[in-house]
Design an enzyme around this catalytic site. Structure first.
Site, PDB file in Angstrom:
ATOM      1  N   ASP A  38      -8.062   5.608  14.798  1.00 35.62           N
ATOM      2  CA  ASP A  38      -6.810   5.043  14.273  1.00 35.62           C
ATOM      3  C   ASP A  38      -6.905   4.763  12.782  1.00 35.62           C
ATOM      4  O   ASP A  38      -5.907   4.400  12.156  1.00 35.62           O
ATOM      5  CB  ASP A  38      -6.432   3.752  15.031  1.00 35.62           C
ATOM      6  CG  ASP A  38      -7.565   2.746  15.053  1.00 35.62           C
ATOM      7  OD1 ASP A  38      -8.644   3.073  15.557  1.00 35.62           O
ATOM      8  OD2 ASP A  38      -7.375   1.621  14.549  1.00 35.62           O
ATOM      9  N   ARG A  60      -1.928   8.865  11.695  1.00 36.15           N
ATOM     10  CA  ARG A  60      -3.368   8.863  11.951  1.00 36.15           C
ATOM     11  C   ARG A  60      -3.711   9.823  13.085  1.00 36.15           C
ATOM     12  O   ARG A  60      -2.823  10.227  13.853  1.00 36.15           O
ATOM     13  CB  ARG A  60      -3.792   7.452  12.391  1.00 36.15           C
ATOM     14  CG  ARG A  60      -3.447   6.390  11.390  1.00 36.15           C
ATOM     15  CD  ARG A  60      -2.884   5.138  12.057  1.00 36.15           C
ATOM     16  NE  ARG A  60      -2.229   4.270  11.068  1.00 36.15           N
ATOM     17  CZ  ARG A  60      -2.857   3.355  10.362  1.00 36.15           C
ATOM     18  NH1 ARG A  60      -4.118   3.110  10.592  1.00 36.15           N
ATOM     19  NH2 ARG A  60      -2.217   2.648   9.453  1.00 36.15           N
ATOM     20  N   ARG A  63       0.855  -1.185   0.000  1.00 37.12           N
ATOM     21  CA  ARG A  63       0.000   0.000   0.000  1.00 37.12           C
ATOM     22  C   ARG A  63       0.891   1.234   0.000  1.00 37.12           C
ATOM     23  O   ARG A  63       1.910   1.273   0.688  1.00 37.12           O
ATOM     24  CB  ARG A  63      -0.837  -0.106   1.263  1.00 37.12           C
ATOM     25  CG  ARG A  63      -1.593   1.086   1.663  1.00 37.12           C
ATOM     26  CD  ARG A  63      -2.554   0.710   2.758  1.00 37.12           C
ATOM     27  NE  ARG A  63      -1.913   0.696   4.071  1.00 37.12           N
ATOM     28  CZ  ARG A  63      -2.581   0.514   5.204  1.00 37.12           C
ATOM     29  NH1 ARG A  63      -3.873   0.278   5.184  1.00 37.12           N
ATOM     30  NH2 ARG A  63      -1.966   0.533   6.359  1.00 37.12           N
TER      31      ARG A  63
HETATM   32  P1  AMP Z   1      -8.154  -2.040  11.730  1.00 44.59           P
HETATM   33  O1  AMP Z   1      -9.194  -1.230  12.417  1.00 44.59           O
HETATM   34  O2  AMP Z   1      -8.675  -3.196  10.978  1.00 44.59           O
HETATM   35  O3  AMP Z   1      -7.310  -1.177  10.861  1.00 44.59           O
HETATM   36  O4  AMP Z   1      -7.169  -2.675  12.860  1.00 44.59           O
HETATM   37  C1  AMP Z   1      -7.190  -2.309  14.202  1.00 44.59           C
HETATM   38  C2  AMP Z   1      -5.927  -2.747  14.910  1.00 44.59           C
HETATM   39  O5  AMP Z   1      -5.825  -4.161  14.957  1.00 44.59           O
HETATM   40  C3  AMP Z   1      -4.634  -2.252  14.293  1.00 44.59           C
HETATM   41  O6  AMP Z   1      -3.742  -1.953  15.326  1.00 44.59           O
HETATM   42  C4  AMP Z   1      -4.177  -3.437  13.489  1.00 44.59           C
HETATM   43  O7  AMP Z   1      -2.785  -3.413  13.281  1.00 44.59           O
HETATM   44  C5  AMP Z   1      -4.588  -4.593  14.395  1.00 44.59           C
HETATM   45  N1  AMP Z   1      -4.804  -5.829  13.642  1.00 44.59           N
HETATM   46  C6  AMP Z   1      -5.802  -6.105  12.789  1.00 44.59           C
HETATM   47  N2  AMP Z   1      -5.672  -7.338  12.282  1.00 44.59           N
HETATM   48  C7  AMP Z   1      -4.562  -7.879  12.816  1.00 44.59           C
HETATM   49  C8  AMP Z   1      -3.885  -9.140  12.690  1.00 44.59           C
HETATM   50  N3  AMP Z   1      -4.322 -10.101  11.896  1.00 44.59           N
HETATM   51  N4  AMP Z   1      -2.765  -9.312  13.430  1.00 44.59           N
HETATM   52  C9  AMP Z   1      -2.300  -8.368  14.243  1.00 44.59           C
HETATM   53  N5  AMP Z   1      -2.888  -7.172  14.400  1.00 44.59           N
HETATM   54  C10 AMP Z   1      -4.003  -6.914  13.702  1.00 44.59           C
HETATM   55 MG    MG Z   2      -6.463   0.373  11.257  1.00 44.97          MG
END
Ligand code: AMP
Ligand code: MG
Length: 501
Positions: free
Chosen positions: A261, A192, A185
């Site tokens: 975030d 953020r 990406r």
């Molecule tokens: P998102 O809202 O989907 O962008 O993710 C929220 C948080 O969860 C962020 O800190 C991501 O890095 C973490 N996160 C989401 N999926 C995973 C994963 N499979 N492994 C580790 N961290 C994750």
């Molecule tokens: Mg996120």
């Protein structure tokens, strides 16, 4: 943390024009990472056009080396891979430390205009911020983000871009075992609202200042000329988000997880999860199965954008002015401007869609009545506006009438539309041209994206490629592509999209 060791040097990329400006910030801003070897990295898709725009295409002519690099297996020696730390409000709940849990910033590419672009791998393995997650991504959500972000870009919606999809050869376990993949990406920056919140919550005002200075230098250098550059930064971010969210609304886009975030300071759409373009219009529509109260529904997005920006403004309070009360005054003033910016852009975008200038109260209430009409008669958002454009060019065009079972409701609406249009100065041809540019024929409809994902899990990437290529010219009808225009049939409707993370 389970990071299998990859190797540190990858020759074909030795001359990639990297800057590692984020890595020059103090270590409390991130965690440095070593590469993690994927079992069998394989390049599925590479965005040649984007690479060309960034002036980096010549470095990526070896698919195997590209796959190793963009799976996070091996990095050029002059990259500086790191995971960024941030905090955030998730569905309104404060989480003091999130951070890149399944992503890493490889470094920043310097494009031919000297602009920095984060090159970010999503799904490349665990980091110190992974919490209970595995740091991986499944192929499905990677394809979804690739298709949606690239479609958003050509629709004119600010967004992170997608450079590549690499399959890792490793399985990831969600409800079932799924093929793992990494998305590359590109973004003007991945900072953020939650990045500011992290340092604010830690009462680290020096870091807040460093972060704000970094954002100004990189993203909003014009703020340096203002009497109060931090206030100017806040004003810029407020306006950029107002513009972005108005754009989302005008294309029927629902982000799905507008947590703080997931709101970028750059004003780019970021972190595609359970997002979607809606088919049948309803202002309360959501696609995320975890959004039970409609917090991030289509029509609530401006409200939540404003809420997030208020969190951003609060985080800036320690550096905004000499005294706290003055700083709060500045913050409140800046946030209060959101509504005006949003309304101005919203009316501009919808005005273009309707072929009207929306200035008077009468015109504004006509827009409201238009959305009520679509809601009440369950009309496909994209087809309605596109067919309306065609009706302006050709009065015998029957696509609009075909959408309505209740022809009288449409006829009444059209009379009101004509009455307003007649009072305005555009010639029909000029009106038609403006409308066409705001009303796409093709959007990444959920059922099409799901079909592309399904095929990809069966080893067929052609469905995804065909869809991607069609979506790259969203405003022009393409031969033999009628099936991509239409709304889903009842049994094709996708009611929820998944983060799948
Ligand atoms: P998102 O809202 O989907 O962008 O993710 C929220 C948080 O969860 C962020 O800190 C991501 O890095 C973490 N996160 C989401 N999926 C995973 C994963 N499979 N492994 C580790 N961290 C994750
Ligand atoms: Mg996120």
């Amino acid at each position: 943390m389970n990071r299998r060791k990859g190797c540190a040097v990858s020759e074909p990329f030795a001359n990639l024009p990297f800057d590692n400006s984020y890595g020059r910030l103090p270590e409390k801003f991130y965690a440095r990472l070593s590469p993690v070897a994927a079992s069998a990295p394989y390049l599925i898709e590479f965005n040649q056009a984007l690479a060309k725009n960034l002036g980096i295409e010549k470095h990526f002519d070896d698919p195997q080396a590209t796959a190793r690099f963009l799976s996070g297996t091996s990095f050029p020696a002059h990259a500086d891979p790191l995971a960024m730390v941030y905090a955030g409000h998730q569905f309104g709940n404060w989480v003091p430390r999130l951070g890149d849990g399944r992503a890493l910033l490889v470094g920043e590419i310097v494009d031919p205009d000297g602009i920095l672009w984060d090159i970010h791998l999503k799904g490349s393995g665990p980091t110190p911020y992974s919490r209970n997650g595995d740091g991986r991504a499944a192929l499905g959500p990677v394809i979804r983000e690739y298709l949606l972000s690239e479609a958003m870009h050509v629709l004119g919606i600010p967004t992170t871009r997608s450079l590549a999809i690499v399959s890792t050869g490793d399985m990831v376990y969600r409800n079932a075992p799924l093929e793992g993949a990494v998305l590359t990406r590109m973004a003007r920056s991945h900072i953020r609202v939650g990045t500011f919140q992290y340092f604010y919550a830690n009462q680290d005002h020096e870091a807040l200042r460093q972060l704000a200075d970094y954002c100004i230098n990189r993203l909003y250098p014009e703020c340096l000329n203002a009497d109060n550059p931090y206030r100017a930064l806040l004003d810029q971010v407020v306006e950029k988000q107002a513009y972005l969210i108005a754009k989302w609304l005008s294309f029927g886009f629902i982000h799905g997880v507008m947590n703080t975030d997931n709101m970028a300071i750059s004003g780019e759409t970021i972190d595609y999860g359970p997002c979607a373009f809606m088919d049948q219009f309803h202002p309360a529509k959501v696609f995320s199965s975890i959004d039970r109260h409609g917090r991030y529904s289509w029509g609530n997005q401006p409200h939540m954008g404003h809420w997030n920006l208020a969190q951003f403004a609060s985080a800036l309070v320690p550096i905004l002015a000499g005294t706290e009360s003055k700083a709060i005054e500045q913050a409140e003033e800046a946030i209060a401007a959101f509504a005006d910016h949003f309304n101005r852009y919203y009316l501009q975008h919808f005005g273009q869609k309707l072929g009207l200038k929306i200035k008077s109260e009468e015109e504004e209430s006509f827009l409201e009545s238009t959305l009520e009409l679509l809601t009440k008669h369950r009309i496909d958002f994209t087809l309605f506006f596109r067919n309306l454009s065609e009706t302006v060019k050709d009065q015998n065009h029957d696509g609009l009438a075909d959408l309505f079972a209740n022809k009288r409701a449409l006829a009444n609406w059209q009379n009101a539309w004509s009455a307003l249009a007649d009072k305005q100065e555009h010639t029909p041809l000029k009106r038609y041209e403006r409308m066409r540019q705001a009303n796409p024929v093709y959007i990444p409809r959920n059922h099409l994206v799901e079909a592309a994902i399904e095929a990809a899990y069966h080893g067929n990437f052609e469905v995804c490629r065909t869809l991607g290529s069609l979506l790259s010219k969203p405003f022009d009808e393409q031969d033999g592509a009628q099936d991509y225009e239409r709304a889903p049939s009842e049994d094709e409707v996708v009611r929820a999209t998944f983060c799948g993370t």
